[in-house]
Write a protein that holds these residues in place. Structure first.
Motif, short mmCIF file in Angstrom:
data_model
loop_
_atom_site.label_atom_id
_atom_site.label_comp_id
_atom_site.label_asym_id
_atom_site.label_seq_id
_atom_site.Cartn_x
_atom_site.Cartn_y
_atom_site.Cartn_z
N VAL A 1 14.54 10.94 -8.22
CA VAL A 1 14.21 9.78 -7.41
C VAL A 1 12.72 9.79 -7.10
N MET A 2 12.01 8.78 -7.61
CA MET A 2 10.58 8.67 -7.34
C MET A 2 10.36 8.17 -5.92
N ASN A 3 9.29 8.63 -5.32
CA ASN A 3 8.93 8.17 -3.98
C ASN A 3 8.21 6.83 -4.13
N ALA A 4 9.01 5.77 -4.21
CA ALA A 4 8.46 4.44 -4.51
C ALA A 4 7.65 3.87 -3.35
N LYS A 5 7.80 4.40 -2.16
CA LYS A 5 7.00 3.94 -1.02
C LYS A 5 5.64 4.62 -0.99
N GLN A 6 5.60 5.90 -1.31
CA GLN A 6 4.32 6.61 -1.28
C GLN A 6 3.52 6.39 -2.57
N PHE A 7 4.22 6.17 -3.67
CA PHE A 7 3.54 5.98 -4.97
C PHE A 7 4.08 4.71 -5.64
N PRO A 8 3.89 3.55 -5.01
CA PRO A 8 4.54 2.33 -5.51
C PRO A 8 4.02 1.86 -6.86
N ALA A 9 2.76 2.12 -7.19
CA ALA A 9 2.24 1.65 -8.48
C ALA A 9 2.94 2.36 -9.63
N ALA A 10 3.17 3.66 -9.49
CA ALA A 10 3.86 4.41 -10.54
C ALA A 10 5.30 3.94 -10.68
N ALA A 11 5.98 3.69 -9.54
CA ALA A 11 7.36 3.22 -9.59
C ALA A 11 7.42 1.81 -10.19
N SER B 1 -6.36 4.63 -4.42
CA SER B 1 -5.60 5.14 -3.28
C SER B 1 -6.20 6.47 -2.80
N PRO B 2 -7.44 6.45 -2.32
CA PRO B 2 -8.08 7.70 -1.88
C PRO B 2 -7.38 8.34 -0.68
N GLU B 3 -6.62 7.54 0.08
CA GLU B 3 -5.93 8.07 1.26
C GLU B 3 -4.86 9.08 0.90
N LEU B 4 -4.46 9.14 -0.39
CA LEU B 4 -3.44 10.10 -0.80
C LEU B 4 -4.01 11.47 -1.09
N SER B 5 -5.31 11.61 -1.04
CA SER B 5 -5.95 12.89 -1.34
C SER B 5 -6.67 13.42 -0.11
N SER B 6 -6.61 14.72 0.10
CA SER B 6 -7.32 15.33 1.23
C SER B 6 -8.83 15.20 1.07
N SER B 7 -9.28 15.02 -0.18
CA SER B 7 -10.71 14.85 -0.42
C SER B 7 -11.18 13.43 -0.16
N GLY B 8 -10.23 12.51 0.00
CA GLY B 8 -10.59 11.11 0.19
C GLY B 8 -11.15 10.47 -1.06
N LYS B 9 -10.86 11.05 -2.22
CA LYS B 9 -11.39 10.53 -3.48
C LYS B 9 -10.24 10.12 -4.39
N ASP B 10 -10.58 9.31 -5.39
CA ASP B 10 -9.60 8.87 -6.38
C ASP B 10 -10.33 8.46 -7.64
N SER B 11 -9.62 8.32 -8.72
CA SER B 11 -10.22 7.88 -9.99
C SER B 11 -9.15 7.15 -10.78
N SER B 12 -9.56 6.62 -11.93
CA SER B 12 -8.63 5.88 -12.78
C SER B 12 -7.93 6.83 -13.73
N ALA B 13 -6.62 6.63 -13.89
CA ALA B 13 -5.83 7.46 -14.80
C ALA B 13 -4.90 6.57 -15.60
N ASP C 1 0.83 -1.20 0.00
CA ASP C 1 0.00 0.00 0.00
C ASP C 1 0.87 1.25 0.00
N PRO C 2 0.35 2.37 -0.49
CA PRO C 2 1.10 3.63 -0.39
C PRO C 2 1.37 3.99 1.07
N ASP C 3 2.57 4.46 1.34
CA ASP C 3 2.96 4.86 2.69
C ASP C 3 3.10 6.38 2.70
N ARG C 4 2.10 7.06 3.25
CA ARG C 4 2.09 8.53 3.23
C ARG C 4 3.16 9.14 4.12
N SER C 5 3.72 8.35 5.03
CA SER C 5 4.70 8.90 5.97
C SER C 5 6.08 9.10 5.36
#
Length: 627
Positions: A436-446, A502-514, A205-209
């Motif tokens: 350097v990509m943040n592979a822990k916070q955005f692992p799917a992109a990495a 990964s809605p937890e990465l947004s302050s709105s708690g929302k997400d969509s497909s890209a 899972d994405p790690d926001r920390s």
């Protein structure tokens, strides 16, 4: 129907769950003795032989035979031919066998590996051209029946059928048929299962920390021996003692990592804002008549510290005496130093932090340290700047006529500009910085970047063994233009909704497909960048890119799967696109603007992509697990 002594094959020997289409109908027991019988056919489809009509008859039937052998104790065969020269009779001897499965292939995408059974005789052709009808068109696969004539299964490869009923065709016509080689129609089998052959990429899972990693500033060796391909020069005979002396002096450095680098003739290292040059310099002392009366040799360490947000630079020159001859062994030798730069720059006065005089005969071996400042004058918006230090010697008040120089070259020169940002700044342009990509916070992109890197031998963006990306910033083409080629709007590209969000990465708690694309749309390696705009990696059809999607599986870990809206990957893809969380996709590159400014990237500057964790997985690995 003919019989012979060749034993039939009655057991399948296929993967579990394979579906078989026999050359006789289900329930049929081929004729023959009970000792040779394999029992009734269990075919999961139908087989037909089609012929071309000529003069009201099917001439090809005259050359079609069946025999009690092969799989299930029955197969058909004919002789290979090619079209006749007369148009009216061209195809009169053609026979085409067609196997049709009577059910869809189960599983995601309807993927299956297709096998053909080759009997142990009656299969003499070296050119059997099978046509496999898939959801994405008809694919041809040519095999040699003669090389496999041994009652064996031969794979025709993996195919994606989706909802289409699978079909395979084989004609007795080929490019070299002369009527004297047998071609056999025996059994076809379909083995359901993933046929994408993608490595298993496993992440969490994405790690926001986890904060955005710093740029990788590891120095690069740009010595001429490295540039020319002969490898690092290695240390000189005096290097170890000189390195120890510099470290012991503790006078401080503008480029801290420079002290530990070995000395030799014209060796140098750079990162984006720092340079370390090392030389072995003989300072020759001559009298007023030009006669050489002594020498003093030095290991020389030159440091340049540039700043990406100002036009000033700091330099240090450290001198380690290593030997002396002649007058230099008995009289004090004072080193004179002048620093120059070109072009459009000025220098400050030399400041010696240590004595500039050495008394070799008295045992004086101190490390000299002189500092100066450089200032780019900004007459133009961008300029290349080189630096030269000129060393001379004075003995008993008399200057030597000989002057030696230490200088930067094309690989260690600076580039100063005020175009990337309104504030000026300077960098070493030959150095390729690493985003350097943040592979822990955005692992799917990495994970997607790593997966595309593995697909071809260019390994775009991978620093170790790969090819750098080239930053694109031009007026006549934009990142949006490239992105719209590879990831066009729906329905041209289907953004899947069954992805991991990964809605937890947004302050709105929302997400969509890209749609995430790699190589990046802001690079000349983007497959959407046309050749007439200097694109180095264009594709004429975005479906030729590797298409995947990111999902969270029942086990709790994430992976990338082949997108079955598109045909199977064939390997060697030079681009990729993946349906994934919009939050992961967009936020993973939200730091790139800062990377551009810090490294003062200009159009056609090269850079690398760091993928922490994923970079530890070898190119071509079957599994990359970074949980």
């Amino acid at each position: 129907m003919a019989f012979d002594d060749s034993p039939p094959r009655c057991s399948t020997g296929l993967p579990a769950g394979a579906l078989i289409v026999d050359d006789v109908d289900k329930g049929v027991v081929p004729a023959g003795s009970s000792s040779r019988s394999c029992g009734a056919s269990t075919s999961d489809g139908t087989f037909t032989l089609n012929y071309s009509m000529w003069n009201g008859a099917y001439s090809g039937k005259m050359d079609t035979h069946q025999i009690g052998a092969g799989y299930g104790n029955h197969f058909f065969f004919a002789h290979t031919r090619k079209p006749e020269s007369t148009a009216g009779t061209a195809n009169r001897m053609e026979a085409t066998g067609i196997w049709k499965l009577n059910t869809k292939i189960p599983g995601r995408g309807g993927d299956a590996e297709v096998f053909v059974h080759i009997p142990d005789h009656g299969a003499q052709t070296a050119e059997a051209v099978y046509e496999v009808v898939t959801a994405f068109g008809t694919k041809k696969k040519t095999i040699s029946q003669s090389a496999n004539q041994s009652n064996k299964w031969v794979s025709l490869g993996g195919y994606r059928f989706r909802d289409k009923l699978p079909e395979v065709r084989l004609s007795n016509f080929n490019s070299g048929g002369t009527g004297d080689k047998d071609i056999a129609w025996d059994v076809i089998a379909f083995a359901p299962g993933d046929q994408s052959k993608l490595p298993e990429v496993i992440f969490g899972d994405p790690d926001r920390s986890v904060e955005q990693p710093a740029d990788d500033t590891t120095p690069t060796d740009v010595s001429l021996s490295v540039i020319n391909g002969t490898g690092p020069a290695g240390p000189s005979a005096t290097s170890a003692a000189s390195v120890a002396a510099v470290k012991a002096a503790g006078s401080g450095s503008f480029v801290e990592w420079c002290d530990a680098k070995p000395f030799n003739n014209h060796v140098q290292w750079i990162n984006r804002t720092e340079a370390c040059l090392k030389e072995h310099i003989p300072v020759v002392i001559s009298n007023e008549d030009g006669e050489i009366i002594g020498t003093m040799d030095f290991d020389v360490q030159a440091e340049i510290k540039a700043h990406n947000d100002e036009n000033g630079m700091n330099t240090t020159l450290k001198l380690v005496p290593t030997s002396a001859t002649g007058v230099a062994t008995t009289a004090p030798v004072t080193i004179t130093l002048a620093e120059t730069c070109a072009f459009d720059c000025t220098t400050s006065n030399v400041i010696w932090k240590t004595p500039s005089t050495w008394e070799w005969g008295a045992g004086d071996r101190h490390v000299g340290d002189a500092q100066m400042g450089l200032f780019w004058q900004q007459a133009r918006t961008s300029e290349l700047v080189g630096v030269t230090w000129k060393l001379g010697a004075t003995v008993a008040g008399a200057p030597s006529k000989n002057v030696v120089a230490v200088s930067t070259d094309r690989y260690s020169q600076l580039r100063c500009d005020r175009t990337v940002t309104t504030n000026p700044g300077c960098v070493f342009e030959y150095y390729k910085p690493t985003y350097v990509m943040n592979a822990k916070q955005f692992p799917a992109a990495a994970a997607h970047a790593w997966l595309v890197q593995t697909r071809n031998n260019k390994h775009f963006g991978r620093k170790n063994g790969g090819t750098s990306l080239t930053y694109m910033n031009r007026d006549d083409w934009t990142t949006t233009d490239s992105r719209n080629v590879i990831c066009p709007p729906t329905p041209a590209y289907i953004r899947r909704t069954d992805i991991g969000m990964s809605p937890e990465l947004s302050s709105s708690g929302k997400d969509s497909s890209a749609c995430d694309e790699f190589a990046f749309a802001n690079s000349y390696q983007s497959a959407g960048m046309p050749a007439n705009k200097d694109g180095t990696n264009p594709v004429d059809d975005p479906t030729k890119c590797l298409s995947t999607y990111a999902v969270k599986q029942s086990s709790g870990h994430w992976t990338l799967l082949s997108d079955d809206n598109y045909d199977l990957p064939v390997g060697g893809e030079v681009c990729g696109r993946s349906s994934m969380s919009s939050n992961q996709n967009s936020q993973s590159m939200s730091f790139f603007g800062g990377f551009i400014n810090r490294n003062r990237l200009q159009n056609k500057d090269d850079y690398w992509v760091g993928l922490p964790g994923f970079d530890n997985c070898a190119m071509g690995a079957d599994v990359c697990d970074v949980r």
